[in-house]
Design a protein around this motif. Structure first.
Motif, PDB file in Angstrom:
ATOM      1  N   ASP A   9       0.825  -1.203   0.000  1.00  0.00           N
ATOM      2  CA  ASP A   9       0.000   0.000   0.000  1.00  0.00           C
ATOM      3  C   ASP A   9       0.867   1.264   0.000  1.00  0.00           C
ATOM      4  O   ASP A   9       0.541   2.253  -0.641  1.00  0.00           O
ATOM      5  CB  ASP A   9      -0.928   0.012   1.216  1.00  0.00           C
ATOM      6  N   THR A  55      -6.709   7.865  -8.668  1.00  0.00           N
ATOM      7  CA  THR A  55      -6.105   6.538  -8.475  1.00  0.00           C
ATOM      8  C   THR A  55      -5.741   6.339  -7.009  1.00  0.00           C
ATOM      9  O   THR A  55      -5.967   5.275  -6.431  1.00  0.00           O
ATOM     10  CB  THR A  55      -4.850   6.383  -9.357  1.00  0.00           C
ATOM     11  N   THR A 110      -8.906   5.746  -5.030  1.00  0.00           N
ATOM     12  CA  THR A 110      -9.409   4.394  -5.284  1.00  0.00           C
ATOM     13  C   THR A 110      -8.616   3.364  -4.494  1.00  0.00           C
ATOM     14  O   THR A 110      -9.189   2.437  -3.910  1.00  0.00           O
ATOM     15  CB  THR A 110      -9.340   4.074  -6.788  1.00  0.00           C
ATOM     16  N   ASN A 111      -7.301   3.513  -4.464  1.00  0.00           N
ATOM     17  CA  ASN A 111      -6.475   2.584  -3.693  1.00  0.00           C
ATOM     18  C   ASN A 111      -6.811   2.636  -2.209  1.00  0.00           C
ATOM     19  O   ASN A 111      -6.914   1.605  -1.537  1.00  0.00           O
ATOM     20  CB  ASN A 111      -4.990   2.911  -3.893  1.00  0.00           C
ATOM     21  N   ASP A 138     -10.421   1.272  -1.537  1.00  0.00           N
ATOM     22  CA  ASP A 138     -10.649  -0.110  -1.975  1.00  0.00           C
ATOM     23  C   ASP A 138     -10.899  -1.045  -0.794  1.00  0.00           C
ATOM     24  O   ASP A 138     -11.606  -2.039  -0.921  1.00  0.00           O
ATOM     25  CB  ASP A 138      -9.451  -0.602  -2.789  1.00  0.00           C
ATOM     26  N   TYR A 139     -10.325  -0.707   0.374  1.00  0.00           N
ATOM     27  CA  TYR A 139     -10.509  -1.548   1.549  1.00  0.00           C
ATOM     28  C   TYR A 139     -11.967  -1.610   1.990  1.00  0.00           C
ATOM     29  O   TYR A 139     -12.381  -2.545   2.661  1.00  0.00           O
ATOM     30  CB  TYR A 139      -9.685  -1.004   2.729  1.00  0.00           C
ATOM     31  N   LYS A 149     -14.798  -1.680   0.145  1.00  0.00           N
ATOM     32  CA  LYS A 149     -15.792  -2.116  -0.833  1.00  0.00           C
ATOM     33  C   LYS A 149     -16.948  -2.902  -0.219  1.00  0.00           C
ATOM     34  O   LYS A 149     -18.095  -2.678  -0.560  1.00  0.00           O
ATOM     35  CB  LYS A 149     -15.120  -2.949  -1.926  1.00  0.00           C
TER      36      LYS A 149
END
Length: 291
Positions: A124, A156, A159-160, A163-164, A166
């Motif tokens: 990460d 980006t 989003t990274n 993402d955890y 979701k």
């Protein structure tokens, strides 16, 4: 930096080109003790940086990425890199504005609550590092497309990070129609702005819910859902941080600070400090002077 009058809360104005406050630092910049509603990403590019989060001070070096939680009192100072003593310090700061992101990402408040701000795994960290480096490089490139390029890396990065969460977003979406989520999210954004402007005044759940056209029960439910805390706790938090600012940065008598920060009584403010910091307002002021 600009602040909400009489507080340490940064009056976060997003950069015109982003849904965040994005700054490519080139110099010995210093941000005094402050806080904001969104989390912050700090990329130490070509310098060292001292970061104070709450009562914890840490030193960071070139290549480090630091995450700072929302509503966390902190300060940042860029200092000389001993390996490159003649180099001008460079860093990137990206401060998220939840109010701006709500319409496009209604789950921003819940997701902020579940991020781990103290530990970034190696994978990460490398992803964040790449996004930050590309954003900084684009911003200082001078190209006509620099903001387009920087925005592509900004999204980006988001989003990274998001993402955890979701599974959380998917679960919420099953419970509520998208349009309702967006509508409620916009109203909660307006309510938080209202509290930040009027925290010195008496603010009750019944009064504010009526002002914004909600029943008390529905208001309480959606405010907790989108803010991660009850309305009463949110108001107390805003007042508490205002009091912290006045205790740290002024010589104002504590009785006056009670009034200026909106607490109904000195006993109420003392109780809030005891629960949050395990000390009295006077002790908090003494500790701040020792830092």
């Amino acid at each position: 930096m600009q602040y909400v009058k009489g507080t340490n809360q940064e009056l976060l104005t997003t950069s015109p080109q982003f849904l965040a406050l994005v700054i490519a630092h080139q110099g010995f910049d210093k941000a005094r003790l402050h806080w904001h509603e969104g989390f912050e990403v700090v990329y130490v590019r070509r310098c060292r940086a001292t970061v104070m989060k709450g009562t914890q001070r840490s030193m960071h070096h070139a290549g480090d990425v630091v995450l700072i939680p929302p509503r966390c009192l902190h300060s940042i100072e860029l200092i000389q890199d001993l390996q490159q003593p003649s180099a001008v310090p460079q860093a990137l700061s990206v401060t998220i504005s939840p109010t701006e992101l709500l319409p496009s990402y209604p789950y921003i408040t819940q997701i902020q609550q579940q991020l781990d701000y103290d530990y970034i795994g190696e994978k990460d960290h490398q992803q964040l590092l790449k996004c930050c480096e590309q954003m900084f490089a684009a911003l200082i490139s001078g190209k006509q497309t620099r903001f387009l390029e920087a925005n592509s890396w900004f999204y980006t990065m988001l989003t990274n990070v998001f993402d955890y969460a979701k599974p959380l977003a998917a679960a919420n979406q099953e419970d509520t129609e998208d349009e309702t989520i967006l509508q409620d999210g916009r109203v909660i954004r307006r309510i938080r702005h209202y509290v930040q402007r009027h925290y010195r005044e008496p603010l009750s759940t019944a009064q504010v819910s009526q002002k914004f056209g909600y029943s008390r029960e529905h208001f309480s439910r959606i405010f907790s859902k989108y803010s991660g805390v009850t309305f009463k706790d949110y108001v107390t938090r805003v007042r508490l941080l205002a009091a912290c600012d006045l205790l740290t940065n002024t010589d104002m008598p504590i009785n006056q600070i009670v009034r200026e920060s909106g607490f109904p009584s000195s006993q109420t403010m003392r109780g809030s400090f005891d629960r949050e910091f395990a000390c009295t307002p006077s002790e908090y002021r003494s500790r701040s002077m020792e830092e």
